[in-house]
Design an enzyme around this catalytic site. Structure first.
Site, short mmCIF file in Angstrom:
data_model
loop_
_atom_site.label_atom_id
_atom_site.label_comp_id
_atom_site.label_asym_id
_atom_site.label_seq_id
_atom_site.Cartn_x
_atom_site.Cartn_y
_atom_site.Cartn_z
N ASP A 149 20.97 114.02 -27.54
CA ASP A 149 21.22 112.34 -27.87
C ASP A 149 21.42 112.02 -26.53
O ASP A 149 22.01 112.52 -25.68
CB ASP A 149 22.34 112.03 -28.76
N SER A 150 21.08 110.66 -26.24
CA SER A 150 21.30 110.05 -24.85
C SER A 150 20.78 110.96 -23.65
O SER A 150 19.80 111.30 -23.44
CB SER A 150 22.84 109.67 -24.89
N ALA A 151 21.92 111.27 -22.80
CA ALA A 151 21.56 112.09 -21.73
C ALA A 151 21.01 113.38 -22.07
O ALA A 151 20.22 114.10 -21.54
CB ALA A 151 23.04 112.40 -20.91
N ILE A 176 17.25 111.54 -29.46
CA ILE A 176 17.84 110.42 -30.15
C ILE A 176 18.37 109.53 -28.78
O ILE A 176 19.16 109.80 -28.18
CB ILE A 176 19.11 110.87 -30.94
N HIS A 276 23.90 102.15 -29.33
CA HIS A 276 23.71 103.43 -28.62
C HIS A 276 24.99 104.23 -29.20
O HIS A 276 26.08 103.50 -29.39
CB HIS A 276 24.09 103.22 -27.19
#
Length: 313
Positions: A149-151, A176, A276
């Protein structure tokens, strides 16, 4: 001005307020040590016990500290790379997420505690994720899925790009609310959701810059920004789930479109009204719970070698 009072429902607002109670909006102005302290404290307020039957053990793969989640012996390993802007997070921040993915799919999940910026600049995090993936496969055999997810979604995609031709049996990737672009735009979701709750465009700029060595950018480097690649052929089947109220929302469909244009299979869902970091809201928001179910269903389907989505978008 985006009307978040209309887009975001009350359950998600309750999640946002709970997050802000320990993780203020201006954390990028904190020292790195304080950013990590408040992020860890915030994650702890959402943490859930492991589902029954899930075991978690601590191991190193290629020198990278990892946590291995299992419910039964299996032949598929999900490599999970946590979010946190390449700066915060670790094995504890996403512990319950990984345990619940394991329980929902019966697949082994390996969470990698990759090195963080700014002490360890790019490509340190990418190298840790790449090397841990190779070492975990050497240890367990079987097949692989990449997730994050994200980074962590950025890192999973970077590993997928790098792994082409290596012989690693990667069945797919589940990404994600990822950050994939080499540039932060001023149009599309970067403009519409520049001041979104939970993550702003200024936050994205901070995290983009802090991971790169002085004088370097992600331009032309797919290990830093997968959308910077010039070749999207040979990538594994990919499921992407983005949050509507997120400056990064456009990165996921852009990445899916590049895979499809190269003849691959990718499917992208934009979760309506979510923000987010919504993974932590999965036990207090019906929308987040439904999105998390889509994630675990995607892991399960790709693990079976299926791609059940009718179209790429």
């Amino acid at each position: 001005m985006t009307d978040y009072a209309t887009l975001i429902d009350e359950e998600t607002w309750a999640f946002i307020r709970k997050t802000q109670g320990s993780y203020p909006d201006d954390t990028t102005h904190f020292t790195i040590a304080d950013q990590r302290r408040v992020y860890d404290a915030m994650c702890a307020t959402f943490r859930r016990p492991h589902p029954p039957g899930v075991t978690a053990t601590y191991r190193h793969f290629a020198g990278v500290p990892c946590r291995v989640y299992e419910v039964a012996p299996g032949t598929l390993t999900v490599m999970y790379f946590h979010g946190g802007g390449f700066v915060v997070g670790g094995l504890d921040s996403h512990d319950d997420v990984c345990a619940e993915i394991c329980a929902a799919t019966d697949h082994r999940v390996v969470s990698a505690d990759y090195r963080l910026a700014p002490e360890h600049l790019h490509p340190a995090a990418f190298e840790d994720c790449r090397d841990a993936t190779r070492a975990a496969h050497a240890a367990f055999g079987g097949r692989l899925l990449l997730a994050g997810d994200s980074a962590g979604a950025n890192l999973a995609a970077a590993v997928a790009h790098d792994a082409r031709g290596s012989g690693l049996p990667i069945l797919g990737q589940v990404l994600i609310y990822g950050a994939f672009s080499e540039m932060i735009g001023t149009t599309g979701s970067y403009a519409t959701h520049a001041e979104a709750p939970m993550l702003t465009r200024a936050d994205v700029e901070f995290y983009r810059d802090i991971r790169m060595p002085a004088g370097k950018t992600a331009a032309g480097d797919p290990t830093a920004a997968p959308l910077a690649d010039t070749d999207f052929s040979g990538l594994p089947p990919t499921f992407l789930l983005a949050a509507e109220c997120d400056p990064l929302a456009d990165d996921s469909p852009a990445y899916a479109e590049r895979i499809a244009a190269a003849g691959g299979r990718a499917h992208c869902v934009i979760a309506p009204g979510l923000v987010h970091g919504f993974l932590r809201a999965r036990h207090m928001s019906a929308r987040a719970k439904a999105a998390f179910r889509q994630i675990t269903d995607a892991v399960a389907a790709l693990g079976r070698g299926e791609f059940p989505w009718p179209e790429t978008r």
